[in-house]
Design a protein around this motif. Structure first.
Motif, PDB file in Angstrom:
ATOM      1  N   GLU A 432       0.815  -1.217   0.000  1.00 48.82           N
ATOM      2  CA  GLU A 432       0.000   0.000   0.000  1.00 48.82           C
ATOM      3  C   GLU A 432       0.851   1.271   0.000  1.00 48.82           C
ATOM      4  O   GLU A 432       0.319   2.376  -0.226  1.00 48.82           O
ATOM      5  CB  GLU A 432      -0.960   0.018   1.200  1.00 48.82           C
ATOM      6  CG  GLU A 432      -0.305  -0.041   2.567  1.00 48.82           C
ATOM      7  CD  GLU A 432      -0.184  -1.470   3.097  1.00 48.82           C
ATOM      8  OE1 GLU A 432      -0.101  -1.624   4.333  1.00 48.82           O
ATOM      9  OE2 GLU A 432      -0.191  -2.414   2.275  1.00 48.82           O
ATOM     10  N   LEU A 433       2.158   1.148   0.245  1.00 50.81           N
ATOM     11  CA  LEU A 433       3.042   2.308   0.221  1.00 50.81           C
ATOM     12  C   LEU A 433       3.923   2.347  -1.023  1.00 50.81           C
ATOM     13  O   LEU A 433       4.853   3.152  -1.118  1.00 50.81           O
ATOM     14  CB  LEU A 433       3.925   2.324   1.477  1.00 50.81           C
ATOM     15  CG  LEU A 433       3.202   2.576   2.806  1.00 50.81           C
ATOM     16  CD1 LEU A 433       4.175   2.464   3.971  1.00 50.81           C
ATOM     17  CD2 LEU A 433       2.542   3.954   2.806  1.00 50.81           C
ATOM     18  N   HIS A 434       3.644   1.500  -2.003  1.00 52.95           N
ATOM     19  CA  HIS A 434       4.490   1.419  -3.186  1.00 52.95           C
ATOM     20  C   HIS A 434       4.224   2.530  -4.204  1.00 52.95           C
ATOM     21  O   HIS A 434       5.107   2.850  -5.005  1.00 52.95           O
ATOM     22  CB  HIS A 434       4.322   0.062  -3.869  1.00 52.95           C
ATOM     23  CG  HIS A 434       4.982  -1.064  -3.130  1.00 52.95           C
ATOM     24  ND1 HIS A 434       5.088  -2.331  -3.641  1.00 52.95           N
ATOM     25  CD2 HIS A 434       5.581  -1.107  -1.911  1.00 52.95           C
ATOM     26  CE1 HIS A 434       5.701  -3.118  -2.769  1.00 52.95           C
ATOM     27  NE2 HIS A 434       6.001  -2.391  -1.711  1.00 52.95           N
ATOM     28  N   PRO A 452      10.657  -2.289   9.732  1.00 47.48           N
ATOM     29  CA  PRO A 452      10.244  -0.933   9.374  1.00 47.48           C
ATOM     30  C   PRO A 452      10.319  -0.708   7.864  1.00 47.48           C
ATOM     31  O   PRO A 452      10.986  -1.446   7.139  1.00 47.48           O
ATOM     32  CB  PRO A 452      11.277  -0.053  10.102  1.00 47.48           C
ATOM     33  CG  PRO A 452      11.851  -0.913  11.171  1.00 47.48           C
ATOM     34  CD  PRO A 452      11.817  -2.301  10.638  1.00 47.48           C
ATOM     35  N   VAL A 453       9.642   0.329   7.406  1.00 48.83           N
ATOM     36  CA  VAL A 453       9.776   0.749   6.007  1.00 48.83           C
ATOM     37  C   VAL A 453      11.186   1.318   5.840  1.00 48.83           C
ATOM     38  O   VAL A 453      11.657   2.115   6.655  1.00 48.83           O
ATOM     39  CB  VAL A 453       8.714   1.806   5.659  1.00 48.83           C
ATOM     40  CG1 VAL A 453       8.958   2.371   4.260  1.00 48.83           C
ATOM     41  CG2 VAL A 453       7.328   1.195   5.774  1.00 48.83           C
ATOM     42  N   ALA A 465      14.344   5.497   7.097  1.00 46.04           N
ATOM     43  CA  ALA A 465      13.497   4.434   7.640  1.00 46.04           C
ATOM     44  C   ALA A 465      12.435   5.057   8.539  1.00 46.04           C
ATOM     45  O   ALA A 465      12.626   6.142   9.095  1.00 46.04           O
ATOM     46  CB  ALA A 465      14.324   3.420   8.412  1.00 46.04           C
ATOM     47  N   ALA A 466      11.318   4.367   8.660  1.00 44.80           N
ATOM     48  CA  ALA A 466      10.229   4.798   9.539  1.00 44.80           C
ATOM     49  C   ALA A 466       9.395   3.583   9.903  1.00 44.80           C
ATOM     50  O   ALA A 466       9.284   2.632   9.109  1.00 44.80           O
ATOM     51  CB  ALA A 466       9.372   5.865   8.872  1.00 44.80           C
ATOM     52  N   ALA A 471       1.926   7.603   3.002  1.00 42.43           N
ATOM     53  CA  ALA A 471       2.416   7.719   1.622  1.00 42.43           C
ATOM     54  C   ALA A 471       3.117   9.049   1.379  1.00 42.43           C
ATOM     55  O   ALA A 471       4.136   9.105   0.674  1.00 42.43           O
ATOM     56  CB  ALA A 471       1.254   7.555   0.654  1.00 42.43           C
ATOM     57  N   GLU A 472       2.613  10.127   1.968  1.00 36.16           N
ATOM     58  CA  GLU A 472       3.234  11.436   1.759  1.00 36.16           C
ATOM     59  C   GLU A 472       4.634  11.475   2.367  1.00 36.16           C
ATOM     60  O   GLU A 472       5.562  12.045   1.782  1.00 36.16           O
ATOM     61  CB  GLU A 472       2.358  12.525   2.384  1.00 36.16           C
ATOM     62  CG  GLU A 472       2.870  13.934   2.100  1.00 36.16           C
ATOM     63  CD  GLU A 472       1.919  15.006   2.626  1.00 36.16           C
ATOM     64  OE1 GLU A 472       2.377  16.155   2.772  1.00 36.16           O
ATOM     65  OE2 GLU A 472       0.735  14.685   2.873  1.00 36.16           O
ATOM     66  N   GLU A 473       4.806  10.854   3.526  1.00 31.75           N
ATOM     67  CA  GLU A 473       6.118  10.815   4.168  1.00 31.75           C
ATOM     68  C   GLU A 473       7.101  10.005   3.328  1.00 31.75           C
ATOM     69  O   GLU A 473       8.275  10.367   3.199  1.00 31.75           O
ATOM     70  CB  GLU A 473       5.997  10.213   5.571  1.00 31.75           C
ATOM     71  CG  GLU A 473       7.269  10.338   6.391  1.00 31.75           C
ATOM     72  CD  GLU A 473       7.094   9.784   7.805  1.00 31.75           C
ATOM     73  OE1 GLU A 473       8.114   9.696   8.526  1.00 31.75           O
ATOM     74  OE2 GLU A 473       5.959   9.425   8.187  1.00 31.75           O
ATOM     75  N   VAL A 474       6.623   8.917   2.738  1.00 26.28           N
ATOM     76  CA  VAL A 474       7.482   8.105   1.874  1.00 26.28           C
ATOM     77  C   VAL A 474       7.903   8.922   0.647  1.00 26.28           C
ATOM     78  O   VAL A 474       9.080   8.928   0.262  1.00 26.28           O
ATOM     79  CB  VAL A 474       6.746   6.826   1.432  1.00 26.28           C
ATOM     80  CG1 VAL A 474       7.546   6.086   0.357  1.00 26.28           C
ATOM     81  CG2 VAL A 474       6.518   5.913   2.640  1.00 26.28           C
ATOM     82  N   ALA A 475       6.961   9.617   0.032  1.00 23.81           N
ATOM     83  CA  ALA A 475       7.268  10.428  -1.142  1.00 23.81           C
ATOM     84  C   ALA A 475       8.298  11.509  -0.812  1.00 23.81           C
ATOM     85  O   ALA A 475       9.229  11.767  -1.599  1.00 23.81           O
ATOM     86  CB  ALA A 475       6.000  11.064  -1.696  1.00 23.81           C
ATOM     87  N   LEU A 476       8.163  12.141   0.340  1.00 25.09           N
ATOM     88  CA  LEU A 476       9.099  13.175   0.757  1.00 25.09           C
ATOM     89  C   LEU A 476      10.502  12.590   0.954  1.00 25.09           C
ATOM     90  O   LEU A 476      11.504  13.193   0.545  1.00 25.09           O
ATOM     91  CB  LEU A 476       8.606  13.830   2.046  1.00 25.09           C
ATOM     92  CG  LEU A 476       9.479  14.966   2.605  1.00 25.09           C
ATOM     93  CD1 LEU A 476       9.559  16.121   1.616  1.00 25.09           C
ATOM     94  CD2 LEU A 476       8.922  15.457   3.947  1.00 25.09           C
TER      95      LEU A 476
END
Length: 483
Positions: A432-434, A452-453, A465-466, A471-476
């Motif tokens: 879901e975070l891809h 963790p991611v 890592a988090a 999703a917004e944090e991953v994109a950033l």
């Protein structure tokens, strides 16, 4: 394969020096779509230069992430333990890596594997080509190059000097290389032993004299020996009786050493360039740092310099990151070079203890210390490079800057090192975070460990890592990393 960069728009990188460091760096750049020129002042053909003979676990991991580890392992002899100072044994068989051993393999075989990768990528090395002048401006670097056709000027966006301890690039930059000679008249011999050591790597010293013996896969052994009480000029040929005398004095036997197929004499320095970066020019490998042969760190450290720098150059040239990313090459790798120089120096100075009571105390202390699993593990980490961690920003997840390791994945590919092949970042996250990664052109995988991611850099270190990001944090994080 990443998008190609327009060479006509000033995107070319010139790598000067086609030793292991330069070969790996040029291959990484080519795989990332960066136009690269590799120049070498030596003539073409297989070199018999064979000073480096040990490939450590972290280097094999880097080769695995490039799909060439198996090619090198097939040419080498894995060794899981070595005898150090009489009866002290370092065992690396329990290290947390897919490669819990030292791979003993001649340097020219390592170069051959790296060269084969370059050939597949279509990179042609320009041999008998020397850089004799260098100047740079805000837009690039102008090199004065001399070869069989004469002398001319060429331009590049960036230049990397991987041209060894006597680096012409470092000299042209005016970068100081402070340090001193720590061992003179080191003898290297490759020979067949009629009665090789029972523990595959053996080493010992009596203070003035030192010997190291390790097996190659083809039946030959590498012998490193010196006698500091009777040093000779490097121009002197290796005297086999002198080598046999050192072996008898330190290891009690010459192992039935036969006539060598190759021998050489050299000196060893401890030196480190004052800077690894000067504007658009970088230094890597022996051009940036040299140290004693103790621990077999030299070539491995240079190869990992290249792995660190290559993806950063590609990210900047592709417009994914700003110039500040290139500063992190020095801030990350300079402390590693310093630590390797200090660590190999400590080991060398321990080997040079001359007083008999002190040597006996050293040997006894090392014997009992290495019987403790924690001590053995720490020395194994130091030798293998598994200790390296890069600094993380304040407030970052505790995994940031750590080596990722070969994380098992669900589906195919089934492990991280396979997912890293071809270069580029990899996001380890639930499906879901891809989407943010897919939009940025970053590969994705689901970690089987459920951890963790993690956003993995092309050199196998964790960029970010988090535990439970959105999703917004991953994109950033992807944008900030230069992925």
């Amino acid at each position: 394969m990443s998008e190609m960069i327009d060479e006509n728009a000033g995107g070319r990188v010139v790598v000067v020096g086609a030793g292991p460091t330069g070969l790996l760096l040029a291959g990484d750049l080519a795989e990332a779509g960066v136009p690269v020129t590799l120049v070498e002042r030596r003539h073409a053909g297989r070199s018999n230069l064979s000073r480096a003979l040990v490939v450590h676990a972290t280097t094999l991991e880097a080769f695995d992430a490039r799909g060439i580890a198996d090619d090198l392992i097939a040419k080498g002899a894995p060794v899981q333990a070595l005898r150090l100072f009489d009866t002290a044994v370092v065992d690396v068989s329990e290290l947390p890596t897919p490669y819990p051993y030292l791979l003993v393999v001649p340097q020219y075989e390592t170069e051959a594997v790296l060269q084969a990768r370059l050939d597949r990528l279509g990179v042609v090395t320009r041999h008998e080509t020397e850089v004799v002048g260098l100047r740079q401006d805000a837009d690039g670097v102008a090199l004065t190059v001399r070869d069989a056709d004469g002398t001319r000027e060429e331009r590049a966006a960036y230049v990397v000097g991987t041209d060894g301890h006597d680096s012409s690039i470092r000299r042209l930059l005016g970068v100081e290389f402070p340090g001193h000679t720590v061992v003179a008249s080191v003898m290297l011999v490759d020979a067949v032993l009629a009665d090789p050591p029972s523990l595959r790597i053996a080493t010992n010293t009596d203070g003035d004299k030192f010997a190291f013996v390790a097996p190659f896969k083809d039946g030959y052994h590498r012998i490193i020996a010196w006698d500091q009480s009777h040093p000779k000029a490097e121009s002197e040929p290796v005297d086999l009786d002198e080598v046999r005398a050192v072996l008898h004095a330190t290891l009690g036997t010459d192992f039935g050493m036969g006539e060598p197929r190759w021998s050489s004499r050299f000196h060893s320095d401890e030196r480190q360039a004052e800077h690894y970066r000067a504007g658009r020019v970088f230094l890597a490998g022996d051009a940036a740092h040299t140290h004693s042969p103790a621990g077999g760190q030299g070539m491995n450290t240079g190869l990992l310099d290249a792995a660190n720098l290559s993806w950063k150059l590609a990210a900047v040239l592709r417009g994914r990151a700003g110039d500040a990313l290139l500063d992190t090459y020095e801030s990350e790798r300079y402390p590693v070079g310093t630590a390797v120089i200090k660590g190999s120096g400590r080991l060398l100075r321990a080997a040079q203890i001359k007083a008999t009571p002190a040597r006996k105390l050293r040997n006894l202390a090392m014997h009992f210390a290495l019987q403790r699993p924690l001590v053995n593990r720490r020395i194994g980490f130091a030798l293998s490079g598994l200790w390296v961690r890069y600094a993380a920003p304040a407030g970052a997840h505790e995994l940031t800057g750590h080596r990722a390791g070969d994380v098992p994945l669900t589906g195919s590919p089934s492990r991280l090192f396979e997912a890293l092949r071809g270069g580029g970042f990899v996001l380890l996250a639930p499906t879901e975070l891809h989407e943010p990664a897919a939009e940025a052109g970053v590969r994705t995988a689901v970690p089987a460990d459920g951890g963790p991611v993690r956003l993995i850099r092309p050199d196998g270190y964790i960029a970010w890592a988090a535990d439970t990001p959105g999703a917004e944090e991953v994109a950033l994080a992807i944008r900030a990393s230069g992925a």
